[in-house]
Design a protein around this motif. Structure first.
Motif, PDB file in Angstrom:
ATOM      1  N   ASP A   1     -10.640  -2.673 -24.480  1.00 37.92           N
ATOM      2  CA  ASP A   1      -9.123  -2.792 -24.729  1.00 37.92           C
ATOM      3  C   ASP A   1      -8.665  -4.370 -24.147  1.00 37.92           C
ATOM      4  O   ASP A   1      -7.867  -5.261 -24.713  1.00 37.92           O
TER       5      ASP A   1
ATOM      6  N   ARG B   1     -10.541  -7.201 -26.088  1.00 37.61           N
ATOM      7  CA  ARG B   1      -9.668  -7.404 -27.098  1.00 37.61           C
ATOM      8  C   ARG B   1      -8.498  -8.329 -26.898  1.00 37.61           C
ATOM      9  O   ARG B   1      -8.176  -9.116 -27.417  1.00 37.61           O
ATOM     10  N   VAL B   2      -7.537  -7.869 -25.934  1.00 39.26           N
ATOM     11  CA  VAL B   2      -6.343  -8.567 -25.673  1.00 39.26           C
ATOM     12  C   VAL B   2      -6.639  -9.971 -25.142  1.00 39.26           C
ATOM     13  O   VAL B   2      -5.906 -10.701 -25.425  1.00 39.26           O
TER      14      VAL B   2
ATOM     15  N   LEU C   1      -8.990 -11.804 -25.792  1.00 42.18           N
ATOM     16  CA  LEU C   1      -9.652 -12.698 -27.017  1.00 42.18           C
ATOM     17  C   LEU C   1      -8.303 -12.887 -27.807  1.00 42.18           C
ATOM     18  O   LEU C   1      -7.988 -14.240 -28.260  1.00 42.18           O
ATOM     19  N   GLU C   2      -7.364 -12.086 -28.002  1.00 42.19           N
ATOM     20  CA  GLU C   2      -6.191 -12.134 -28.958  1.00 42.19           C
ATOM     21  C   GLU C   2      -5.378 -13.154 -28.354  1.00 42.19           C
ATOM     22  O   GLU C   2      -4.622 -13.912 -28.993  1.00 42.19           O
ATOM     23  N   SER C   3      -5.141 -13.161 -26.968  1.00 39.89           N
ATOM     24  CA  SER C   3      -4.183 -13.809 -26.103  1.00 39.89           C
ATOM     25  C   SER C   3      -4.646 -15.399 -25.870  1.00 39.89           C
ATOM     26  O   SER C   3      -3.816 -16.293 -26.222  1.00 39.89           O
TER      27      SER C   3
ATOM     28  N   GLY D   1      -8.101 -16.469 -26.389  1.00 39.86           N
ATOM     29  CA  GLY D   1      -9.620 -16.709 -26.613  1.00 39.86           C
ATOM     30  C   GLY D   1     -10.708 -16.524 -25.611  1.00 39.86           C
ATOM     31  O   GLY D   1     -10.220 -15.849 -24.778  1.00 39.86           O
TER      32      GLY D   1
ATOM     33  N   GLU E   1       0.307 -14.006 -21.171  1.00 37.31           N
ATOM     34  CA  GLU E   1       0.226 -13.688 -22.390  1.00 37.31           C
ATOM     35  C   GLU E   1      -0.383 -12.258 -22.537  1.00 37.31           C
ATOM     36  O   GLU E   1      -0.094 -11.542 -23.403  1.00 37.31           O
ATOM     37  N   THR E   2      -1.652 -12.135 -21.877  1.00 37.85           N
ATOM     38  CA  THR E   2      -2.245 -10.834 -21.910  1.00 37.85           C
ATOM     39  C   THR E   2      -1.383  -9.783 -21.344  1.00 37.85           C
ATOM     40  O   THR E   2      -1.374  -8.759 -22.111  1.00 37.85           O
TER      41      THR E   2
ATOM     42  N   ARG F   1       1.006  -8.932 -24.117  1.00 40.36           N
ATOM     43  CA  ARG F   1       0.566  -7.961 -25.261  1.00 40.36           C
ATOM     44  C   ARG F   1       0.367  -6.597 -24.541  1.00 40.36           C
ATOM     45  O   ARG F   1       0.351  -5.681 -25.393  1.00 40.36           O
TER      46      ARG F   1
END
Length: 88
Positions: free
Chosen positions: A10, A13-14, A16-18, A20, A48-49, A52
């Motif tokens: 998890d 993924r977060v 990378l989404e936040s 990179g 940011e992480t 999210r």
């Protein structure tokens, strides 16, 4: 996303989404005890992480959680402690 346990997958993924990933860092490696700074994530990326994570798991983290969590392991443990307390 919302669940009773927050895992390393998890977090990967977060992250990378936040923000990179740094091209020199492989998030699939054993990163649990590496400092976020060494993984290429500075305070803005971690904010940011955190946002999210809060939205995805429907929780509110104390401001100190991100400041005190310097490794993936410490952040995962803090999120899971919050999820456990939130359920109880």
């Amino acid at each position: 996303m919302s669940g009773s346990v927050f895992t390393l997958d998890d977090l990967r993924r977060v992250l990378l989404e936040s923000a990179g990933a740094d091209e020199d860092v492989d998030l699939d490696d054993d990163i649990l005890d590496k400092e976020f700074a060494d993984l290429g994530y500075e305070s803005l990326a971690l904010l940011e992480t955190g946002g999210r994570i809060e939205r995805g798991w429907n929780i509110t983290l104390d401001d100190s959680v991100l400041a005190d969590s310097t490794t993936p392991r410490s952040l995962i443990e803090a999120v899971n402690a919050h999820l456990t307390a939130h359920v109880a």
